[in-house]
Design a protein around this motif. Structure first.
Motif, PDB file in Angstrom:
ATOM      1  N   ALA A   1      32.145  38.903  67.790  1.00  0.00           N
ATOM      2  CA  ALA A   1      32.073  39.182  69.228  1.00  0.00           C
ATOM      3  C   ALA A   1      33.187  38.471  69.987  1.00  0.00           C
ATOM      4  CB  ALA A   1      30.711  38.771  69.777  1.00  0.00           C
ATOM      5  N   ASP A   2      33.611  37.312  69.477  1.00  0.00           N
ATOM      6  CA  ASP A   2      34.722  36.587  70.107  1.00  0.00           C
ATOM      7  C   ASP A   2      35.839  36.412  69.088  1.00  0.00           C
ATOM      8  OD1 ASP A   2      33.737  35.778  72.849  1.00  0.00           O
ATOM      9  OD2 ASP A   2      32.098  35.002  71.609  1.00  0.00           O
TER      10      ASP A   2
ATOM     11  N   LEU B   1      44.356  47.923  70.827  1.00  0.00           N
ATOM     12  CA  LEU B   1      43.612  48.517  71.943  1.00  0.00           C
ATOM     13  C   LEU B   1      43.799  47.644  73.186  1.00  0.00           C
ATOM     14  CD1 LEU B   1      41.754  50.813  72.812  1.00  0.00           C
ATOM     15  CD2 LEU B   1      39.799  49.391  72.168  1.00  0.00           C
ATOM     16  N   ASN B   2      44.280  48.277  74.250  1.00  0.00           N
ATOM     17  CA  ASN B   2      44.572  47.524  75.462  1.00  0.00           C
ATOM     18  C   ASN B   2      44.349  48.424  76.672  1.00  0.00           C
ATOM     19  OD1 ASN B   2      45.531  45.538  77.258  1.00  0.00           O
ATOM     20  ND2 ASN B   2      47.220  44.962  75.918  1.00  0.00           N
ATOM     21  N   ILE B   3      44.630  47.908  77.869  1.00  0.00           N
ATOM     22  CA  ILE B   3      44.345  48.703  79.062  1.00  0.00           C
ATOM     23  C   ILE B   3      45.623  49.141  79.764  1.00  0.00           C
ATOM     24  CG2 ILE B   3      42.072  47.676  79.366  1.00  0.00           C
ATOM     25  CD1 ILE B   3      43.221  45.942  81.577  1.00  0.00           C
ATOM     26  N   GLY B   4      46.673  49.296  78.997  1.00  0.00           N
ATOM     27  CA  GLY B   4      47.936  49.783  79.520  1.00  0.00           C
ATOM     28  C   GLY B   4      48.902  49.814  78.354  1.00  0.00           C
TER      29      GLY B   4
ATOM     30  N   GLY C   1      47.217  43.737  80.202  1.00  0.00           N
ATOM     31  CA  GLY C   1      46.030  43.400  79.442  1.00  0.00           C
ATOM     32  C   GLY C   1      45.444  42.030  79.676  1.00  0.00           C
ATOM     33  N   SER C   2      44.416  41.735  78.886  1.00  0.00           N
ATOM     34  CA  SER C   2      43.751  40.438  78.953  1.00  0.00           C
ATOM     35  C   SER C   2      44.632  39.382  78.299  1.00  0.00           C
ATOM     36  CB  SER C   2      42.425  40.527  78.203  1.00  0.00           C
ATOM     37  OG  SER C   2      42.680  40.862  76.851  1.00  0.00           O
ATOM     38  N   ALA C   3      44.266  38.122  78.496  1.00  0.00           N
ATOM     39  CA  ALA C   3      45.019  37.030  77.869  1.00  0.00           C
ATOM     40  C   ALA C   3      45.035  37.212  76.348  1.00  0.00           C
ATOM     41  CB  ALA C   3      44.384  35.689  78.247  1.00  0.00           C
TER      42      ALA C   3
ATOM     43  N   ALA D   1      44.735  40.051  74.641  1.00  0.00           N
ATOM     44  CA  ALA D   1      45.567  41.200  74.265  1.00  0.00           C
ATOM     45  C   ALA D   1      47.052  40.868  74.381  1.00  0.00           C
ATOM     46  CB  ALA D   1      45.208  42.409  75.124  1.00  0.00           C
TER      47      ALA D   1
ATOM     48  N   GLU E   1      45.451  53.002  74.252  1.00  0.00           N
ATOM     49  CA  GLU E   1      44.345  52.945  75.218  1.00  0.00           C
ATOM     50  C   GLU E   1      43.110  53.648  74.663  1.00  0.00           C
ATOM     51  OE1 GLU E   1      45.406  52.847  79.470  1.00  0.00           O
ATOM     52  OE2 GLU E   1      47.190  53.923  78.830  1.00  0.00           O
TER      53      GLU E   1
ATOM     54  N   GLY F   1      35.617  42.419  68.089  1.00  0.00           N
ATOM     55  CA  GLY F   1      34.364  43.050  67.698  1.00  0.00           C
ATOM     56  C   GLY F   1      33.449  43.407  68.858  1.00  0.00           C
ATOM     57  N   PHE F   2      33.640  42.787  70.014  1.00  0.00           N
ATOM     58  CA  PHE F   2      32.846  43.151  71.188  1.00  0.00           C
ATOM     59  C   PHE F   2      33.317  44.513  71.705  1.00  0.00           C
ATOM     60  CE2 PHE F   2      31.839  43.339  75.691  1.00  0.00           C
ATOM     61  CZ  PHE F   2      30.541  42.859  75.745  1.00  0.00           C
ATOM     62  N   THR F   3      34.608  44.598  71.999  1.00  0.00           N
ATOM     63  CA  THR F   3      35.158  45.856  72.513  1.00  0.00           C
ATOM     64  C   THR F   3      34.959  46.980  71.496  1.00  0.00           C
ATOM     65  OG1 THR F   3      36.833  44.532  73.647  1.00  0.00           O
ATOM     66  CG2 THR F   3      37.203  46.902  73.574  1.00  0.00           C
TER      67      THR F   3
ATOM     68  N   ALA G   1      41.259  41.907  84.111  1.00  0.00           N
ATOM     69  CA  ALA G   1      41.261  41.976  82.651  1.00  0.00           C
ATOM     70  C   ALA G   1      40.513  40.793  82.047  1.00  0.00           C
ATOM     71  CB  ALA G   1      42.695  42.028  82.129  1.00  0.00           C
ATOM     72  N   ASP G   2      40.534  39.660  82.714  1.00  0.00           N
ATOM     73  CA  ASP G   2      39.793  38.482  82.232  1.00  0.00           C
ATOM     74  C   ASP G   2      38.800  38.063  83.302  1.00  0.00           C
ATOM     75  OD1 ASP G   2      41.102  37.697  79.617  1.00  0.00           O
ATOM     76  OD2 ASP G   2      42.854  37.820  80.908  1.00  0.00           O
TER      77      ASP G   2
ATOM     78  N   ILE H   1      26.605  44.054  73.176  1.00  0.00           N
ATOM     79  CA  ILE H   1      26.600  44.717  71.875  1.00  0.00           C
ATOM     80  C   ILE H   1      25.271  44.537  71.158  1.00  0.00           C
ATOM     81  CG2 ILE H   1      29.098  44.600  71.656  1.00  0.00           C
ATOM     82  CD1 ILE H   1      28.761  42.261  69.739  1.00  0.00           C
TER      83      ILE H   1
ATOM     84  N   GLY I   1      25.817  38.928  71.552  1.00  0.00           N
ATOM     85  CA  GLY I   1      27.021  39.180  72.316  1.00  0.00           C
ATOM     86  C   GLY I   1      28.078  38.108  72.283  1.00  0.00           C
ATOM     87  N   SER I   2      29.128  38.325  73.067  1.00  0.00           N
ATOM     88  CA  SER I   2      30.233  37.384  73.174  1.00  0.00           C
ATOM     89  C   SER I   2      29.784  36.183  74.001  1.00  0.00           C
ATOM     90  CB  SER I   2      31.408  38.065  73.864  1.00  0.00           C
ATOM     91  OG  SER I   2      31.015  38.478  75.156  1.00  0.00           O
TER      92      SER I   2
ATOM     93  N   PHE J   1      38.485  44.581  81.389  1.00  0.00           N
ATOM     94  CA  PHE J   1      39.121  45.035  80.152  1.00  0.00           C
ATOM     95  C   PHE J   1      38.197  46.037  79.454  1.00  0.00           C
ATOM     96  CE2 PHE J   1      40.106  44.946  75.644  1.00  0.00           C
ATOM     97  CZ  PHE J   1      41.493  44.975  75.627  1.00  0.00           C
ATOM     98  N   THR J   2      36.967  45.592  79.188  1.00  0.00           N
ATOM     99  CA  THR J   2      36.015  46.470  78.512  1.00  0.00           C
ATOM    100  C   THR J   2      35.755  47.725  79.340  1.00  0.00           C
ATOM    101  OG1 THR J   2      34.979  44.474  77.631  1.00  0.00           O
ATOM    102  CG2 THR J   2      33.760  46.524  77.368  1.00  0.00           C
TER     103      THR J   2
ATOM    104  N   ASN K   1      37.650  49.261  81.507  1.00  0.00           N
ATOM    105  CA  ASN K   1      38.758  50.213  81.498  1.00  0.00           C
ATOM    106  C   ASN K   1      38.842  50.944  80.167  1.00  0.00           C
ATOM    107  OD1 ASN K   1      41.963  50.806  81.204  1.00  0.00           O
ATOM    108  ND2 ASN K   1      41.272  50.924  83.328  1.00  0.00           N
ATOM    109  N   VAL K   2      38.604  50.209  79.069  1.00  0.00           N
ATOM    110  CA  VAL K   2      38.580  50.857  77.758  1.00  0.00           C
ATOM    111  C   VAL K   2      37.476  51.922  77.728  1.00  0.00           C
ATOM    112  CG1 VAL K   2      38.039  50.507  75.311  1.00  0.00           C
ATOM    113  CG2 VAL K   2      39.608  48.948  76.463  1.00  0.00           C
TER     114      VAL K   2
ATOM    115  N   LYS L   1      38.321  55.108  79.606  1.00  0.00           N
ATOM    116  CA  LYS L   1      39.289  55.967  78.919  1.00  0.00           C
ATOM    117  C   LYS L   1      38.724  56.565  77.632  1.00  0.00           C
ATOM    118  CE  LYS L   1      43.159  53.960  81.279  1.00  0.00           C
ATOM    119  NZ  LYS L   1      44.094  52.812  81.319  1.00  0.00           N
TER     120      LYS L   1
END
Lengths: 338, 338
Positions: free
Chosen positions: A148-149, A180-183, A189-191, A193, A212, A228-230, B148-149, B182, B189-190, B229-230, B232-233, B236
């Motif tokens: 998950a993390d 996998l990212n948001i752009g 993206g996140s830190a 990503a 994406e 694993g969370f996403t 994103a974070d 999850i 979860g995370s 982040f999650t 937006n994923v 899409k």
């Protein structure tokens, strides 16, 4: 060319909502389809002995315990040393099988893989990979729920492991690996990503940059890496949207007698479409990074899903998925420290 | 009961791939549909003056600059003080409009909302909310990309803001708020999800616990909270899976002359199904937490999407979405510190 060497898989006869019937049917079909496949069928005597009796390439392995779906995974694996999941994994550890399969308690299968079989040297976090059907070619997505993390270094290793799996089971010589990212831009993206993007660019052959959510079902890359969370959220969103859309489609097609007639005409084409997009085609999700092939089946696995799982598993063994991952991880560790 | 008080929305005439034509058509239809709606149409004189001329409840606001889709958001907002996006937001800040809408550069609209209009007191991070169609009732999902974070405290505020929006536009008196995770158990979860679960349980009225990716399209809760982040994923993935499935369906239905005839019979039912699942029904995504209603349209917005956006926006204003969020945030801050 894949070799056709003999492969032995240990199969948990008790795993899944439809066990043991679906498991036994799935094993029978897999054995028929692949004359170089052997199965160690793990479960209670009254289930595995009658099935194995007089059947070629199927050996019963008798166990006295079972781990139920709701049990606490690690605790169950530690206390039930004679459960079908633990014994199946032990066959791999002892070199009697090349891989183990269970459609039972997912967490217990993960725990047994880690505790009984163990990790490949250098792998920090094993990850669950899943093959997603798409409009184009199928895509390996990992991690879909083991971690998950995650740290950026974990995602780099997922890149190596996913590429090895895509080569082994999807016939892709040089897999393209996306993050996998948001752009699409490297600065998005996140830190996590952002850091993973930079590390993957340096360390993962075939790294194709960010992808994406849309790319999951379009097949623009062969492998998609995420935490694993996403990944688990994505898996369930895909399942949910597909089932909602197909459910609404079914409603629309049965809403009148005329619609039903029209739907009957379309049925063969729609069945082909569903077949193409069916997540059961690959039938299971390997926990990559374990020192043996450990395959986790969906709890609702049908006989067909189990047959697919075993045949995909045999293929991964013949392509030496474990050796390939070990080599990639070893090479990258050397690179990182050298 | 929603009041029918007069609402004034500032609309960026230049926003979106189909601007200005789609924007002008959308505004015209929205004005026709709602006799208590006024529009400040923001853009170059040659676009906004002829449209507003002789039309009731539409006032032109002339600007000389435009922010293009690819421009760096914050930099563009800072340097182009006379751009249609910045000027639309300024109408809100100056109290001339209740809300602003743009289907242009999303980042620039976010930056202008933050820099020109500003946050509601106590809101740490505004979030973008989107209404997802589902098989049952629609679901508000946030954040779909502003942050994103996120920290757990941010997710708590997203819960308050999403509930206020669901009450305002979905007619739900006591929205049920879920946390995207999850697993359903509070222990899953995370690290972020675990912490957010506990905080939301204490602070968010109507908190219904964890939900999974599958719940996005089943409507088990009214609001789903997640990090940007999650979210937006997920947005899409939903778009991608829907478009892949509908594309394959179209292929199946046109693969033979007979199939085409059968498809013609089904067309009305399938159109109703697509209508029901159409993400354009609500037409835009508000940036909640801003001290005025700021609406971000999809770049590909059609006239119909823009009409929906303006009518949903007017409704949110009449329900006093900003005041409701301000009150919820103020009450929770008091609770947290008291």
């Amino acid at each position: 060319m894949p070799s056709t060497r003999t492969v032995t898989l240990a199969v948990d006869a008790l795993g899944g909502d439809n066990a043991p019937a679906a498991v036994l049917d799935g094993v029978a079909q897999a054995l028929d389809a692949d004359p170089q496949l052997s199965v160690l069928l793990v479960g209670p005597a009254e289930v595995v002995e009658p099935f194995a009796a007089g059947r070629d390439r199927c050996e019963p392995v008798i166990t006295t315990e079972a781990i139920a779906m709701g049990e606490h995974p690690a605790a169950a694996v530690r206390s039930k040393k004679d459960s079908s999941i633990v014994v199946a994994c032990r066959q791999v550890k002892q070199g009697r099988a090349d891989g183990a399969f269970s459609a039972g308690n997912t967490g217990a299968m993960m725990a047994a893989s880690l505790l009984v079989v163990g990790r490949i040297r250098g792998v920090a976090r094993p990850a669950i990979a899943s093959v997603f059907p798409s409009a184009g070619k199928p895509v390996v997505v990992l991690d879909i729920g083991a971690n998950a993390d995650c740290k950026a270094e974990n995602l780099v290793q997922f890149g190596h492991m996913g590429a090895a799996y895509a080569r082994a089971v999807l016939d892709v010589a040089e897999p393209r690996v996306g993050l996998l990212n948001i752009g699409e831009e490297p600065t998005k993206g996140s830190a996590l990503a952002l850091e993973a993007h930079e590390l993957m660019r340096q360390h993962v052959p075939g790294f194709a940059g960010n992808v994406e959510g849309r790319d999951i079902t379009t097949g623009t890359v062969d492998v998609i890496v995420t935490d694993g969370f996403t990944g688990n959220v994505v898996l369930k969103v895909v399942e949910g949207v597909s089932s909602t859309l197909l459910g609404e489609l079914r409603k629309a097609m049965t809403s009148s007698a005329l619609n039903k007639m029209a739907a009957a005409v379309l049925k063969p084409s729609l069945s082909r479409m569903k077949e193409k997009l069916d997540p059961e085609s690959y039938g299971s999700a390997p926990l990559l990074g374990i020192d043996g092939l450990c395959l986790i089946g969906h709890g609702s696995s049908s006989a067909r899903a189990i047959t697919s799982a075993l045949s995909t598993g045999a293929r991964a063994v013949r392509e030496d998925i474990v050796g390939t991952i070990a080599a990639a991880i070893a090479a990258d560790t050397a690179h990182a420290s050298g």
